[in-house]
Design an enzyme around this catalytic site. Structure first.
Site, PDB file in Angstrom:
ATOM      1  CB  CYS A  33      16.256  32.329 -82.202  1.00  0.00           C
ATOM      2  SG  CYS A  33      14.474  32.516 -82.315  1.00  0.00           S
ATOM      3  CB  CYS A  36      14.047  30.788 -79.721  1.00  0.00           C
ATOM      4  SG  CYS A  36      13.919  30.509 -81.495  1.00  0.00           S
TER       5      CYS A  36
END
Length: 109
Positions: A33, A36
């Site tokens: 991600c 993230c």
């Protein structure tokens, strides 16, 4: 990932997060991600600044599918704050530090 935020697993979640005597922020993330990875250093910094008032933890959703499912975490990053065993705040998506500070102000004052 730096070292200011410990990882929490499905098995530890109830004891570490829900039974904590202070508010706990959990960053739901995954290796793949991109957003993230953007928000991670910001949370590390906040953990350094506010770790006395708020426990900062991270949970890899790929390795721990149960808890994210229980809390309906459908997109990551999702940052949840738990107070006295209850979900008190949910922040979805990567946000700049100023926005996160504003969202978390109730827990860091």
């Amino acid at each position: 990932m730096g070292d200011k935020m410990n990882a929490v697993t499905d098995a530890e979640f109830e004891q570490t997060v829900l039974k904590s005597d202070k508010p706990v922020l959990v960053d739901f993330w995954a290796e793949w991600c991109g957003p993230c990875r953007q928000v991670s250093p910001i949370l590390e910094e906040l953990a350094g600044d506010h770790g006395d008032k708020l426990t900062f933890l991270k949970m890899n959703v790929d390795e721990n599918p149960v808890t994210p499912s229980n809390y309906r975490v459908i997109s990551i990053p999702t940052i949840n704050v738990y107070v006295n065993g209850e979900l008190a705040k949910s922040i979805v998506g990567a946000k700049p530090k100023a926005a996160l500070l504003k969202e978390l102000a109730a827990f860091t004052q």
